[in-house]
Design a protein around this motif. Structure first.
Motif, PDB file in Angstrom:
ATOM      1  N   ASN A   6     -18.857  28.369 -16.940  1.00  0.00           N
ATOM      2  CA  ASN A   6     -18.008  28.992 -17.947  1.00  0.00           C
ATOM      3  C   ASN A   6     -16.694  29.514 -17.376  1.00  0.00           C
ATOM      4  O   ASN A   6     -15.746  29.735 -18.104  1.00  0.00           O
ATOM      5  CB  ASN A   6     -18.747  30.128 -18.648  1.00  0.00           C
ATOM      6  N   LEU A   7     -16.631  29.732 -16.077  1.00  0.00           N
ATOM      7  CA  LEU A   7     -15.407  30.242 -15.459  1.00  0.00           C
ATOM      8  C   LEU A   7     -14.371  29.151 -15.236  1.00  0.00           C
ATOM      9  O   LEU A   7     -13.204  29.435 -15.027  1.00  0.00           O
ATOM     10  CB  LEU A   7     -15.738  30.913 -14.115  1.00  0.00           C
ATOM     11  N   SER A   8     -14.784  27.910 -15.273  1.00  0.00           N
ATOM     12  CA  SER A   8     -13.883  26.787 -15.028  1.00  0.00           C
ATOM     13  C   SER A   8     -12.999  26.533 -16.243  1.00  0.00           C
ATOM     14  O   SER A   8     -13.437  26.583 -17.375  1.00  0.00           O
ATOM     15  CB  SER A   8     -14.698  25.526 -14.716  1.00  0.00           C
ATOM     16  N   ASN A   9     -11.705  26.248 -15.991  1.00  0.00           N
ATOM     17  CA  ASN A   9     -10.781  25.912 -17.076  1.00  0.00           C
ATOM     18  C   ASN A   9     -10.796  24.422 -17.376  1.00  0.00           C
ATOM     19  O   ASN A   9     -10.155  23.972 -18.309  1.00  0.00           O
ATOM     20  CB  ASN A   9      -9.354  26.340 -16.710  1.00  0.00           C
ATOM     21  N   LYS A  10     -11.501  23.647 -16.568  1.00  0.00           N
ATOM     22  CA  LYS A  10     -11.553  22.204 -16.746  1.00  0.00           C
ATOM     23  C   LYS A  10     -12.403  21.877 -17.983  1.00  0.00           C
ATOM     24  O   LYS A  10     -13.511  22.386 -18.134  1.00  0.00           O
ATOM     25  CB  LYS A  10     -12.179  21.572 -15.500  1.00  0.00           C
ATOM     26  N   PRO A  11     -11.873  21.033 -18.880  1.00  0.00           N
ATOM     27  CA  PRO A  11     -12.653  20.695 -20.078  1.00  0.00           C
ATOM     28  C   PRO A  11     -13.899  19.886 -19.722  1.00  0.00           C
ATOM     29  O   PRO A  11     -13.889  19.096 -18.780  1.00  0.00           O
ATOM     30  CB  PRO A  11     -11.687  19.858 -20.910  1.00  0.00           C
ATOM     31  N   THR A  12     -14.939  20.102 -20.496  1.00  0.00           N
ATOM     32  CA  THR A  12     -16.182  19.376 -20.272  1.00  0.00           C
ATOM     33  C   THR A  12     -16.019  17.944 -20.783  1.00  0.00           C
ATOM     34  O   THR A  12     -15.153  17.671 -21.620  1.00  0.00           O
ATOM     35  CB  THR A  12     -17.352  20.039 -21.014  1.00  0.00           C
ATOM     36  N   PRO A  13     -16.850  17.015 -20.304  1.00  0.00           N
ATOM     37  CA  PRO A  13     -16.783  15.639 -20.823  1.00  0.00           C
ATOM     38  C   PRO A  13     -16.959  15.584 -22.341  1.00  0.00           C
ATOM     39  O   PRO A  13     -16.333  14.780 -23.015  1.00  0.00           O
ATOM     40  CB  PRO A  13     -17.936  14.934 -20.105  1.00  0.00           C
ATOM     41  N   GLU A  15     -15.919  17.862 -24.504  1.00  0.00           N
ATOM     42  CA  GLU A  15     -14.643  18.256 -25.108  1.00  0.00           C
ATOM     43  C   GLU A  15     -13.616  17.133 -25.017  1.00  0.00           C
ATOM     44  O   GLU A  15     -12.866  16.880 -25.962  1.00  0.00           O
ATOM     45  CB  GLU A  15     -14.104  19.517 -24.435  1.00  0.00           C
ATOM     46  N   VAL A  16     -13.587  16.437 -23.877  1.00  0.00           N
ATOM     47  CA  VAL A  16     -12.649  15.323 -23.694  1.00  0.00           C
ATOM     48  C   VAL A  16     -12.956  14.210 -24.685  1.00  0.00           C
ATOM     49  O   VAL A  16     -12.058  13.673 -25.341  1.00  0.00           O
ATOM     50  CB  VAL A  16     -12.699  14.799 -22.244  1.00  0.00           C
ATOM     51  N   ALA A  17     -14.247  13.874 -24.831  1.00  0.00           N
ATOM     52  CA  ALA A  17     -14.648  12.821 -25.764  1.00  0.00           C
ATOM     53  C   ALA A  17     -14.316  13.214 -27.200  1.00  0.00           C
ATOM     54  O   ALA A  17     -13.839  12.391 -27.991  1.00  0.00           O
ATOM     55  CB  ALA A  17     -16.145  12.545 -25.626  1.00  0.00           C
ATOM     56  N   ARG A  22     -10.952  12.427 -31.942  1.00  0.00           N
ATOM     57  CA  ARG A  22     -10.045  13.021 -32.927  1.00  0.00           C
ATOM     58  C   ARG A  22      -8.718  12.276 -32.942  1.00  0.00           C
ATOM     59  O   ARG A  22      -8.173  11.980 -33.994  1.00  0.00           O
ATOM     60  CB  ARG A  22      -9.828  14.497 -32.589  1.00  0.00           C
ATOM     61  N   LEU A  23      -8.188  11.940 -31.766  1.00  0.00           N
ATOM     62  CA  LEU A  23      -6.920  11.209 -31.689  1.00  0.00           C
ATOM     63  C   LEU A  23      -7.039   9.811 -32.295  1.00  0.00           C
ATOM     64  O   LEU A  23      -6.125   9.345 -32.972  1.00  0.00           O
ATOM     65  CB  LEU A  23      -6.436  11.117 -30.241  1.00  0.00           C
ATOM     66  N   ASP A  53      -1.223  34.481 -29.567  1.00  0.00           N
ATOM     67  CA  ASP A  53      -2.328  34.002 -28.738  1.00  0.00           C
ATOM     68  C   ASP A  53      -3.200  33.124 -29.622  1.00  0.00           C
ATOM     69  O   ASP A  53      -3.623  33.548 -30.706  1.00  0.00           O
ATOM     70  CB  ASP A  53      -3.167  35.171 -28.207  1.00  0.00           C
ATOM     71  N   ILE A  54      -3.455  31.905 -29.141  1.00  0.00           N
ATOM     72  CA  ILE A  54      -4.244  30.974 -29.936  1.00  0.00           C
ATOM     73  C   ILE A  54      -5.458  30.496 -29.158  1.00  0.00           C
ATOM     74  O   ILE A  54      -5.501  30.594 -27.938  1.00  0.00           O
ATOM     75  CB  ILE A  54      -3.402  29.765 -30.393  1.00  0.00           C
ATOM     76  N   GLN A  55      -6.431  29.969 -29.864  1.00  0.00           N
ATOM     77  CA  GLN A  55      -7.616  29.371 -29.268  1.00  0.00           C
ATOM     78  C   GLN A  55      -7.337  27.879 -29.125  1.00  0.00           C
ATOM     79  O   GLN A  55      -7.631  27.094 -30.023  1.00  0.00           O
ATOM     80  CB  GLN A  55      -8.839  29.617 -30.134  1.00  0.00           C
ATOM     81  N   VAL A  56      -6.769  27.478 -27.988  1.00  0.00           N
ATOM     82  CA  VAL A  56      -6.323  26.106 -27.778  1.00  0.00           C
ATOM     83  C   VAL A  56      -7.462  25.104 -27.944  1.00  0.00           C
ATOM     84  O   VAL A  56      -7.277  24.031 -28.524  1.00  0.00           O
ATOM     85  CB  VAL A  56      -5.669  25.959 -26.385  1.00  0.00           C
TER      86      VAL A  56
END
Length: 89
Positions: A6-13, A15-17, A22-23, A53-56
């Motif tokens: 949870n401390l990592s800012n790297k998106p999970t697979p 989230e990427v998928a 979505r795109l 401040d937004i929830q990116v």
């Protein structure tokens, strides 16, 4: 171990998928290249982030097509951007 994940800012697979899917859906609906939609998303978030401040991770941007009263095809860019707070208060 889950705590450190949870401390990592790297998106999970996942989230990427989700973002890629979505795109693809946006592209199919609006005949706009995914790269263009992604650039629009980045620039919108950059500008909005200056003021609020937004929830990116929860931002959703889509292009919807519809027919108007005269039978013309129209498109709308729709952005759903969750707000955490206002800056400068």
């Amino acid at each position: 171990m889950g705590f450190f994940k949870n401390l990592s800012n790297k998106p999970t697979p996942k989230e990427v998928a989700k973002d890629r899917l979505r795109l693809i859906l946006i592209h199919d609906r609006g005949d706009i290249a995914p790269e263009v939609i992604e650039k629009i998303r980045e620039e919108i978030l950059e500008v909005i982030s200056k003021y609020i401040d937004i929830q990116v991770e929860d931002v959703e941007i889509s292009v919807n097509k519809s027919d108007d009263d005269e039978g013309e095809n129209t498109s709308a860019l729709i952005a759903n951007i969750p707000i955490k707070g206002i800056r400068g208060r």
